[in-house]
Structure formats: C-alpha cells, structure tokens
Design a protein around this motif. Structure first.
Motif, PDB file in Angstrom:
ATOM      1  N   SER A  16       0.823  -1.211   0.000  1.00  0.00           N
ATOM      2  CA  SER A  16       0.000   0.000   0.000  1.00  0.00           C
ATOM      3  C   SER A  16       0.848   1.248   0.000  1.00  0.00           C
ATOM      4  O   SER A  16       1.817   1.352   0.739  1.00  0.00           O
ATOM      5  N   LYS A  20      -1.879   7.000  -2.426  1.00  0.00           N
ATOM      6  CA  LYS A  20      -3.161   6.609  -3.019  1.00  0.00           C
ATOM      7  C   LYS A  20      -4.263   7.515  -2.507  1.00  0.00           C
ATOM      8  O   LYS A  20      -4.185   8.030  -1.401  1.00  0.00           O
ATOM      9  N   ASP A  24     -10.329   5.259  -1.196  1.00  0.00           N
ATOM     10  CA  ASP A  24     -10.272   3.831  -1.525  1.00  0.00           C
ATOM     11  C   ASP A  24     -11.571   3.160  -1.114  1.00  0.00           C
ATOM     12  O   ASP A  24     -12.177   3.495  -0.113  1.00  0.00           O
ATOM     13  N   THR A  25     -11.977   2.180  -1.878  1.00  0.00           N
ATOM     14  CA  THR A  25     -13.177   1.439  -1.525  1.00  0.00           C
ATOM     15  C   THR A  25     -12.904   0.573  -0.320  1.00  0.00           C
ATOM     16  O   THR A  25     -11.755   0.288   0.036  1.00  0.00           O
ATOM     17  N   SER A  27     -13.402  -2.618  -0.005  1.00  0.00           N
ATOM     18  CA  SER A  27     -12.748  -3.875  -0.364  1.00  0.00           C
ATOM     19  C   SER A  27     -11.254  -3.677  -0.580  1.00  0.00           C
ATOM     20  O   SER A  27     -10.442  -4.530  -0.190  1.00  0.00           O
ATOM     21  N   GLU A  28     -10.864  -2.558  -1.180  1.00  0.00           N
ATOM     22  CA  GLU A  28      -9.444  -2.273  -1.382  1.00  0.00           C
ATOM     23  C   GLU A  28      -8.729  -2.110  -0.049  1.00  0.00           C
ATOM     24  O   GLU A  28      -7.606  -2.594   0.131  1.00  0.00           O
ATOM     25  N   ASP A  31      -8.313  -5.526   1.539  1.00  0.00           N
ATOM     26  CA  ASP A  31      -7.220  -6.274   0.908  1.00  0.00           C
ATOM     27  C   ASP A  31      -5.864  -5.741   1.361  1.00  0.00           C
ATOM     28  O   ASP A  31      -4.949  -6.517   1.685  1.00  0.00           O
ATOM     29  N   ALA A  32      -5.723  -4.407   1.377  1.00  0.00           N
ATOM     30  CA  ALA A  32      -4.463  -3.809   1.813  1.00  0.00           C
ATOM     31  C   ALA A  32      -4.163  -4.161   3.262  1.00  0.00           C
ATOM     32  O   ALA A  32      -3.017  -4.458   3.625  1.00  0.00           O
ATOM     33  N   GLN A 136     -10.016   2.513   7.463  1.00  0.00           N
ATOM     34  CA  GLN A 136     -11.181   1.641   7.410  1.00  0.00           C
ATOM     35  C   GLN A 136     -12.322   2.200   8.249  1.00  0.00           C
ATOM     36  O   GLN A 136     -13.478   2.239   7.820  1.00  0.00           O
TER      37      GLN A 136
END
Length: 236
Positions: A16, A20, A24-25, A27-28, A31-32, A136
């Motif tokens: 990551s 960025k 970010d979504t 889900s992204e 995942d990160a 998040q």
C-alpha cells in the motif's frame, strides 16, 4: 539468512502506498489491511529467526573463547614441563580457534544488524497497519452516513417540500396576525385618553337645553332628562 532484508524491502515497497487517494473502496482497504498484516507477521517471524541464529552464534563464540583460554593454559603448563612440541601444537590449535572465533564475530555482527533492520521494518509496517485500520473506520463511518442519507432521501421522495414550505409560511403569518398586540407606551396612553376626553366634551356640547322644570339639559332627540322625585311623588 542472507538476502531477507532485500526480499522484505521489495515486498514492503510493493504494498500500500500513502499517495493513493483517500477514497479507496472498502474492499481495497480490506485487501491492503490483509496484505500488510501478513507481511508484518512474516517480518516478525524473520526477526525471530535471525535472533535465534544470533543467539546460537553467541553460544558458539562463548564455547570457542573458553576452549581458547583452556589451550592457552595448557600451553603454559606444557612449557613448564619442558614439552615444547606439545605446547606448540596447543598454540597452533589456539590460532585456528581464534580464526573461527573472528569469523563467528563477523557473522554475529551481521545477524545483529539484520535483526535491527527487521525490527525497524516491523515497526514501520505496524504503523501502516494502524493507518489502514484508521482509514477503514473513516470509510465505514462515511458509508454509514451515506446509507442513512439515502434512506432519508427515499423517505422524503413523495413529499412536496415546496408545498410544505408554503404551509409553514402561511401558519407563521396566521400566528403573527392573531398575536396579542403589545401594550401601548405611556405617551400613547395619554394621547388616547385626551382623544376620548375631547369626544366626551363634544357630545356634551351637542345636548339641547331642557324645558322649564325639566332640568338644565335634555337628551339629544327631545327626550327629557329624568328628574328625581321625593317620597310623595313630587319632582324635587
């Protein structure tokens, strides 16, 4: 464990990126977070392995140092006994062990530096994991707010907000129209009393004189004023 720092550095750099976008979504971010957490665990396991190897080398160093000291004492004893050849052999063995000890010291220093680098990498990875966790939470809060706003918008979809505003405005106008007037000021009260007094005086001036025996004035329209009688029925 040669090369572990390079492998971790390449993996660390491919994860990551702070540049960025913040949007970010979910889900992204998930995942990160999973990738960074897995990488953090790998780095910690690597640091633990390096530390274990370093401790083993330290134990070997201690054993070699003790053997070297023993060979030194043996050489001295053999020289005292006149056994020069045996003393020489003990010292040759000692020199070989000294070379091994120097090599172990070099390896120990390398492992110690590698362990320190892995610990530093783990600290940085932990900071990234914490940052992702914070993002998040922020995204979840924004998503919940947007979801709630969408529900409110859907609930208000059948309401004519313009008509509702007109009704509220009309109710406000009626409220002000039926409101109790504020009390007059002292000057206004005196002016109103003076006007009423003038009206009374004007009414009195319009009254015609009464007929003889009927008093001084009679009511307007020719009606005699009512006199006062005594107990015999005579007008006073």
């Amino acid at each position: 464990m040669p090369g572990i720092i390079d492998r971790i550095a390449r993996a660390f750099g491919s994860q990551s990126d702070d540049s960025k976008p913040a949007g970010d979504t979910r889900s992204e971010l998930e995942d990160a977070y999973a990738q960074q957490t897995e990488l953090l665990q790998q780095v910690r396991r690597g640091a633990a392995g390096v530390a274990s190897s370093r401790r083993q080398l330290a134990a070997q160093q201690a054993d070699l140092a003790a053997e070297i000291d023993s060979l030194t004492a043996t050489a001295h004893r053999l020289l005292d006994q006149g056994q020069d050849s045996l003393a020489h052999e003990a010292l040759v063995r000692k020199q070989a062990l000294l070379q091994q000890l120097a090599g172990l010291e070099t390896q120990h220093a390398q492992l110690q530096r590698e362990e320190e680098n892995l610990i530093l990498t783990a600290t940085r990875l932990q900071a990234k994991v914490d940052s992702i966790r914070t993002k998040q939470s922020t995204v979840w809060a924004q998503y919940s707010a947007a979801e709630a706003s969408a529900r409110v918008t859907a609930a208000l979809g059948g309401i004519d907000l313009g008509a509702a505003g007109a009704v509220v405005q009309r109710a406000d106008e009626l409220l002000h129209a039926t409101a109790v007037p504020e009390p007059l000021a002292a000057d206004e009260l005196r002016a109103a009393a003076a006007d009423e007094l003038a009206a009374i005086r004007a009414a009195l001036a319009d009254r015609a004189p009464a007929a003889p025996g009927e008093g001084s004035y009679q009511q307007p329209g020719g009606y005699p004023s009512t006199g006062v009688t005594d107990s015999t029925g005579e007008r006073a």
